[in-house]
Design a protein around this motif. Structure first.
Motif, mmCIF file in Angstrom:
data_model
loop_
_atom_site.group_PDB
_atom_site.id
_atom_site.type_symbol
_atom_site.label_atom_id
_atom_site.label_comp_id
_atom_site.label_asym_id
_atom_site.label_seq_id
_atom_site.Cartn_x
_atom_site.Cartn_y
_atom_site.Cartn_z
ATOM 1 N N ASP A 1 0.830 -1.207 0.000
ATOM 2 C CA ASP A 1 0.000 0.000 0.000
ATOM 3 C C ASP A 1 0.864 1.257 0.000
ATOM 4 O OD1 ASP A 1 0.802 -0.838 2.556
ATOM 5 O OD2 ASP A 1 -0.676 0.470 3.504
ATOM 6 N N ILE A 2 1.997 1.205 0.715
ATOM 7 C CA ILE A 2 2.884 2.370 0.717
ATOM 8 C C ILE A 2 3.536 2.557 -0.653
ATOM 9 C CG2 ILE A 2 4.845 3.474 1.848
ATOM 10 C CD1 ILE A 2 2.533 3.082 3.696
ATOM 11 N N MET A 3 3.911 1.453 -1.274
ATOM 12 C CA MET A 3 4.481 1.545 -2.618
ATOM 13 C C MET A 3 3.454 2.117 -3.597
ATOM 14 S SD MET A 3 7.654 0.686 -2.663
ATOM 15 C CE MET A 3 7.800 0.676 -4.434
ATOM 16 N N ALA A 4 2.206 1.695 -3.459
ATOM 17 C CA ALA A 4 1.170 2.216 -4.351
ATOM 18 C C ALA A 4 0.983 3.720 -4.134
ATOM 19 C CB ALA A 4 -0.153 1.482 -4.109
ATOM 20 N N LEU A 5 1.020 4.143 -2.875
ATOM 21 C CA LEU A 5 0.916 5.572 -2.579
ATOM 22 C C LEU A 5 2.071 6.343 -3.208
ATOM 23 C CD1 LEU A 5 -0.585 7.777 -0.896
ATOM 24 C CD2 LEU A 5 1.077 7.328 0.914
ATOM 25 N N ARG A 6 3.249 5.758 -3.083
ATOM 26 C CA ARG A 6 4.444 6.375 -3.672
ATOM 27 C C ARG A 6 4.302 6.528 -5.182
ATOM 28 N NH1 ARG A 6 10.467 6.330 -3.412
ATOM 29 N NH2 ARG A 6 11.052 5.506 -5.438
ATOM 30 N N ARG A 7 3.841 5.470 -5.839
ATOM 31 C CA ARG A 7 3.634 5.555 -7.284
ATOM 32 C C ARG A 7 2.611 6.623 -7.639
ATOM 33 N NH1 ARG A 7 4.637 -0.267 -7.170
ATOM 34 N NH2 ARG A 7 2.477 -0.658 -6.562
ATOM 35 N N LEU A 8 1.561 6.683 -6.838
ATOM 36 C CA LEU A 8 0.514 7.687 -7.087
ATOM 37 C C LEU A 8 1.096 9.095 -7.008
ATOM 38 C CD1 LEU A 8 -2.495 8.447 -7.442
ATOM 39 C CD2 LEU A 8 -2.726 8.307 -4.967
ATOM 40 N N VAL A 9 1.848 9.360 -5.937
ATOM 41 C CA VAL A 9 2.427 10.696 -5.750
ATOM 42 C C VAL A 9 3.397 11.027 -6.875
ATOM 43 C CG1 VAL A 9 3.920 12.075 -4.268
ATOM 44 C CG2 VAL A 9 2.103 10.697 -3.265
ATOM 45 N N ILE A 10 4.267 10.078 -7.205
ATOM 46 C CA ILE A 10 5.248 10.321 -8.267
ATOM 47 C C ILE A 10 4.546 10.636 -9.585
ATOM 48 C CG2 ILE A 10 7.004 9.213 -9.703
ATOM 49 C CD1 ILE A 10 7.954 7.720 -7.217
ATOM 50 N N GLY A 11 3.500 9.879 -9.881
ATOM 51 C CA GLY A 11 2.798 10.085 -11.145
ATOM 52 C C GLY A 11 2.083 11.412 -11.239
ATOM 53 N N GLU A 12 1.726 11.988 -10.096
ATOM 54 C CA GLU A 12 0.967 13.246 -10.102
ATOM 55 C C GLU A 12 1.810 14.448 -9.706
ATOM 56 O OE1 GLU A 12 -1.892 13.509 -11.371
ATOM 57 O OE2 GLU A 12 -2.328 11.371 -11.578
ATOM 58 N N ILE A 13 3.129 14.249 -9.594
ATOM 59 C CA ILE A 13 4.004 15.330 -9.122
ATOM 60 C C ILE A 13 3.907 16.577 -10.003
ATOM 61 C CG2 ILE A 13 6.435 15.988 -9.102
ATOM 62 C CD1 ILE A 13 6.110 14.747 -6.640
ATOM 63 N N ASP A 14 3.799 16.388 -11.302
ATOM 64 C CA ASP A 14 3.764 17.556 -12.184
ATOM 65 C C ASP A 14 2.506 18.388 -11.960
ATOM 66 O OD1 ASP A 14 6.179 17.315 -13.809
ATOM 67 O OD2 ASP A 14 5.282 15.448 -14.516
ATOM 68 N N ARG A 15 1.411 17.719 -11.615
ATOM 69 C CA ARG A 15 0.158 18.461 -11.367
ATOM 70 C C ARG A 15 0.055 18.921 -9.924
ATOM 71 N NH1 ARG A 15 0.884 15.120 -15.406
ATOM 72 N NH2 ARG A 15 0.162 13.405 -14.126
ATOM 73 N N PHE A 16 0.694 18.221 -8.998
ATOM 74 C CA PHE A 16 0.606 18.571 -7.567
ATOM 75 C C PHE A 16 2.012 18.659 -6.966
ATOM 76 C CE2 PHE A 16 -3.343 16.355 -8.620
ATOM 77 C CZ PHE A 16 -4.297 17.220 -8.112
ATOM 78 N N PRO A 17 2.746 19.718 -7.296
ATOM 79 C CA PRO A 17 4.126 19.820 -6.784
ATOM 80 C C PRO A 17 4.168 19.898 -5.258
ATOM 81 C CG PRO A 17 3.615 21.572 -8.376
ATOM 82 C CD PRO A 17 2.350 20.853 -8.117
ATOM 83 N N GLN A 18 3.084 20.356 -4.652
ATOM 84 C CA GLN A 18 3.063 20.418 -3.178
ATOM 85 C C GLN A 18 3.356 19.052 -2.575
ATOM 86 O OE1 GLN A 18 0.181 20.710 -5.231
ATOM 87 N NE2 GLN A 18 -1.234 22.081 -4.153
ATOM 88 N N LEU A 19 2.836 17.995 -3.240
ATOM 89 C CA LEU A 19 3.031 16.652 -2.700
ATOM 90 C C LEU A 19 4.502 16.260 -2.727
ATOM 91 C CD1 LEU A 19 -0.004 14.630 -4.050
ATOM 92 C CD2 LEU A 19 0.336 15.676 -1.809
ATOM 93 N N GLY A 20 5.219 16.720 -3.738
ATOM 94 C CA GLY A 20 6.643 16.438 -3.785
ATOM 95 C C GLY A 20 7.369 17.080 -2.617
ATOM 96 N N GLN A 21 7.028 18.339 -2.347
ATOM 97 C CA GLN A 21 7.663 19.028 -1.223
ATOM 98 C C GLN A 21 7.287 18.364 0.088
ATOM 99 O OE1 GLN A 21 6.604 23.175 -1.547
ATOM 100 N NE2 GLN A 21 7.263 23.273 -3.692
ATOM 101 N N LEU A 22 6.012 17.995 0.217
ATOM 102 C CA LEU A 22 5.564 17.341 1.445
ATOM 103 C C LEU A 22 6.297 16.021 1.648
ATOM 104 C CD1 LEU A 22 3.688 17.119 3.865
ATOM 105 C CD2 LEU A 22 1.980 16.062 2.375
#
Lengths: 237, 237
Positions: free
Chosen positions: A135-156
């Motif tokens: 589940d953590i790996m899936a979350l990681r993939r989700l965040v990585i895939g959406e980094i360009d649209r949600f840069p805040q998540l990258g910083q977080l």
DNA sequence: GTCTATACGGAGATAGAC
DNA sequence: GTCTATCTCCGTATAGAC
């Protein structure tokens, strides 16, 4: 259809506290949203599906969270913080090695370097067990895939991982360097290398192979070898 | 509006070969699709937008590729293979170290271990320069984010990176081990560790920080330090 | 606070002329 | 082979009753 009464152990109807009910709906919304986002990604996730999963109406979701974007950020942000809070490393043992608080043989390892190695293996293996959870790996993939649209998540993500994982290790290595146990001229870089050779190695595989569970024996072998590599470079011998 | 004639250097109208025209349209479609997918992700990318970017009609795109899914797989798969084909490592120098073909001082390094270090730094730095390029990092994020929906891409990624990057290094390390230059009991693991401590360290940062260019000096410092760590663990001294 | 019913736009995919 | 015009469905978000 009338309201179904909920009874307690004595048969007394339980009158739900409205605030409590709202909080529980909120929780069921975030649970449903997380499952949907993890399964479908941000864009393909539909608010209709989240509505059905959660059991509340779509209008209620919008009353609580305002928009799909805000729901996504709220859910992912909370889970991120929660995950790393749970995986917080209690590695006071590591920082104490070589001091009076380091009780030596009581830990089962009778030399400083053996205790150091054991502590490093323990820390990195504990992290790996959490970070490699599907589940953590899936979350990681989700965040990585959406980094360009949600840069805040990258910083977080960076802030959370650094504060909970890297910073404590950097401080510990700095102490061990000052104490003469290790020779670490650049602790920041050394920590990134340690994480890379231990957790990073299986993490790379699992990143591109979804749904696979980490094998405990293999994990121990990899983290052990990674720590040995680290100590070969930074140990004083 | 009539057809605009294309003239060659002598003023002779160029009659386009239909097959050629089709191939060029195909190319302009894949270029447009790649840009759109990289910018928006798979689900949020719209076939309308790809149509406008490419300059051909939507029906033509569907004639060529059948569906959005097939277009996505075709585009990403080709770019993946192309990227790693370009980044193919010509590291014959590495495998030859310590043999008669290793010409020694001519390379500017007069000991075997110095030449080995230089070769490893060169290989890892070359990889890093390619893999950290913003467009490659964006492609990587795209693939990771869509792995659950397109597991084929995960397998393709693994196969391509292994064949072009890991396998040659594993073979080189095996030779160096047999030749007594290195002490590498598990070359597969050692290569993964080497890649992790060198390329993996800056890659992790850039994964969560989109659009940032790698700094050449910092890159040299990190790969150099990573190779030193690797050699401290696996070198014969 | 929570629901049902709906507005409104944009998605992927195709029919049929040329 | 390529285009224009269109079909059909599902997306997010909201209005208004209770």
């Amino acid at each position: 259809m009338g309201t179904q009464d909920v009874l307690d152990a004595y048969g007394i109807p339980v009158i739900p506290d409205p605030a409590d009910a709202a909080a529980r709906k909120r929780r069921s919304i975030t649970d449903a949203a997380l499952a949907e986002f993890l399964a479908e990604g941000y864009s393909a996730a539909s608010m209709d599906a989240i509505t059905q999963r959660s059991g509340v109406s779509k209008a209620t979701i919008y009353k609580h969270f305002g928009s799909k974007e805000r729901l996504f950020l709220a859910v992912v942000g909370n889970v991120l913080a929660q995950t790393y809070a749970d995986a917080g490393p209690a590695d006071s043992a590591l920082a104490d090695i070589g001091t009076a608080a380091d009780t030596g043989p009581e830990t089962g390892f009778d030399t400083v370097s053996a205790r150091l190695r054991a502590a490093l293996v323990r820390v990195t293996t504990d992290w790996a067990r959490v970070l490699l959870r599907p589940d953590i790996m899936a979350l990681r993939r989700l965040v990585i895939g959406e980094i360009d649209r949600f840069p805040q998540l990258g910083q977080l993500w960076y802030r959370v991982t650094y504060d909970r994982c890297n910073r404590p290790l950097v401080e510990a290595l700095t102490m061990l360097h000052a104490r003469g146990v290790l020779d670490v001229p650049d602790p920041e870089l050394a920590v990134r290398q340690l994480v890379a050779t231990t957790v990073g190695v299986p993490q790379l595989v699992h990143t591109f192979a979804p749904g696979t569970e980490p094998d405990e024996d293999e994990l121990a072998r990899v983290t052990g070898s990674g720590v040995d590599l680290f100590l070969a470079g930074y140990g004083r011998t």
